[in-house]
Design a protein around this motif. Sequence first.
Motif, PDB file in Angstrom:
ATOM      1  N   GLU A  54       0.839  -1.203   0.000  1.00 22.91           N
ATOM      2  CA  GLU A  54       0.000   0.000   0.000  1.00 22.91           C
ATOM      3  C   GLU A  54       0.876   1.255   0.000  1.00 22.91           C
ATOM      4  OE1 GLU A  54      -3.357   2.197  -0.256  1.00 22.91           O
ATOM      5  OE2 GLU A  54      -3.260   0.034  -0.333  1.00 22.91           O
ATOM      6  N   ARG A  55       1.927   1.243   0.797  1.00 23.02           N
ATOM      7  CA  ARG A  55       2.836   2.392   0.866  1.00 23.02           C
ATOM      8  C   ARG A  55       3.534   2.599  -0.474  1.00 23.02           C
ATOM      9  NH1 ARG A  55       3.872   7.168   1.486  1.00 23.02           N
ATOM     10  NH2 ARG A  55       5.979   7.730   1.968  1.00 23.02           N
ATOM     11  N   LEU A  56       3.963   1.505  -1.092  1.00 19.84           N
ATOM     12  CA  LEU A  56       4.606   1.593  -2.398  1.00 19.84           C
ATOM     13  C   LEU A  56       3.654   2.191  -3.428  1.00 19.84           C
ATOM     14  CD1 LEU A  56       7.010   0.985  -4.253  1.00 19.84           C
ATOM     15  CD2 LEU A  56       6.060  -1.300  -4.576  1.00 19.84           C
ATOM     16  N   ALA A  57       2.407   1.764  -3.388  1.00 21.01           N
ATOM     17  CA  ALA A  57       1.407   2.296  -4.317  1.00 21.01           C
ATOM     18  C   ALA A  57       1.222   3.797  -4.107  1.00 21.01           C
ATOM     19  CB  ALA A  57       0.087   1.558  -4.144  1.00 21.01           C
ATOM     20  N   GLN A  58       1.226   4.230  -2.857  1.00 16.85           N
ATOM     21  CA  GLN A  58       1.065   5.653  -2.568  1.00 16.85           C
ATOM     22  C   GLN A  58       2.256   6.456  -3.081  1.00 16.85           C
ATOM     23  OE1 GLN A  58       0.546   5.666   1.680  1.00 16.85           O
ATOM     24  NE2 GLN A  58      -1.634   5.169   1.551  1.00 16.85           N
ATOM     25  N   VAL A  59       3.439   5.868  -3.006  1.00 14.97           N
ATOM     26  CA  VAL A  59       4.643   6.552  -3.478  1.00 14.97           C
ATOM     27  C   VAL A  59       4.676   6.581  -5.003  1.00 14.97           C
ATOM     28  CG1 VAL A  59       7.167   6.401  -3.565  1.00 14.97           C
ATOM     29  CG2 VAL A  59       5.974   6.040  -1.400  1.00 14.97           C
ATOM     30  N   LEU A  60       4.258   5.488  -5.631  1.00 12.55           N
ATOM     31  CA  LEU A  60       4.324   5.397  -7.089  1.00 12.55           C
ATOM     32  C   LEU A  60       3.254   6.220  -7.802  1.00 12.55           C
ATOM     33  CD1 LEU A  60       5.148   1.644  -7.694  1.00 12.55           C
ATOM     34  CD2 LEU A  60       6.648   3.608  -7.997  1.00 12.55           C
ATOM     35  N   ALA A  61       2.104   6.389  -7.196  1.00 13.27           N
ATOM     36  CA  ALA A  61       0.999   7.092  -7.857  1.00 13.27           C
ATOM     37  C   ALA A  61       1.408   8.491  -8.327  1.00 13.27           C
ATOM     38  CB  ALA A  61      -0.228   7.142  -6.958  1.00 13.27           C
ATOM     39  N   PRO A  62       1.988   9.337  -7.468  1.00 17.47           N
ATOM     40  CA  PRO A  62       2.380  10.669  -7.955  1.00 17.47           C
ATOM     41  C   PRO A  62       3.483  10.606  -9.020  1.00 17.47           C
ATOM     42  CG  PRO A  62       2.397  10.598  -5.555  1.00 17.47           C
ATOM     43  CD  PRO A  62       2.185   9.205  -6.035  1.00 17.47           C
ATOM     44  N   LEU A  63       4.382   9.633  -8.901  1.00 12.64           N
ATOM     45  CA  LEU A  63       5.434   9.477  -9.896  1.00 12.64           C
ATOM     46  C   LEU A  63       4.844   9.126 -11.262  1.00 12.64           C
ATOM     47  CD1 LEU A  63       8.418   9.282 -10.700  1.00 12.64           C
ATOM     48  CD2 LEU A  63       8.363   6.903  -9.920  1.00 12.64           C
ATOM     49  N   LEU A  64       3.895   8.198 -11.273  1.00 16.96           N
ATOM     50  CA  LEU A  64       3.246   7.823 -12.528  1.00 16.96           C
ATOM     51  C   LEU A  64       2.472   8.990 -13.121  1.00 16.96           C
ATOM     52  CD1 LEU A  64       2.069   4.231 -11.612  1.00 16.96           C
ATOM     53  CD2 LEU A  64       3.822   4.856 -13.260  1.00 16.96           C
ATOM     54  N   GLN A  65       1.828   9.778 -12.268  1.00 21.64           N
ATOM     55  CA  GLN A  65       1.103  10.951 -12.751  1.00 21.64           C
ATOM     56  C   GLN A  65       2.071  11.963 -13.367  1.00 21.64           C
ATOM     57  OE1 GLN A  65      -1.003  12.066  -9.160  1.00 21.64           O
ATOM     58  NE2 GLN A  65      -2.903  11.178  -9.935  1.00 21.64           N
TER      59      GLN A  65
END
Length: 108
Positions: free
Chosen positions: A2-13
């Motif tokens: 879940e933490r990884l997903a939260q970190v990756l989401a802004p990067l992907l955006q």
Amino acid sequence: LERLAQVLAPLLQALAAALPPEAGAVSVASAAPVDTAQLRAATGALRALLADDDAAAEDCWERHAELFRSAYAEQARPLEAAIRGFEFDAALNLLHQAAQARGLEWAA
């Protein structure tokens, strides 16, 4: 995860925003009206596949790509990138954000 997903989401955006628009992408200005019931059903199906880490999420995206791109506009590109990159937790977070921005219910 879940933490990884939260970190990756802004990067992907950020990555999606930096890339040139894809040929055939739907702009917000030219987007056709969206059938909310159809969007709700397609979003629910995609959500279930992403939550199960099911690779069929990519097929679901492809089946409903035009609908998702019209409904989720600029949020669609990072969402699609996450799905194609098999970053399903990040994709699920992005889908949640897009659905909320669109006013769709997201029950836990």
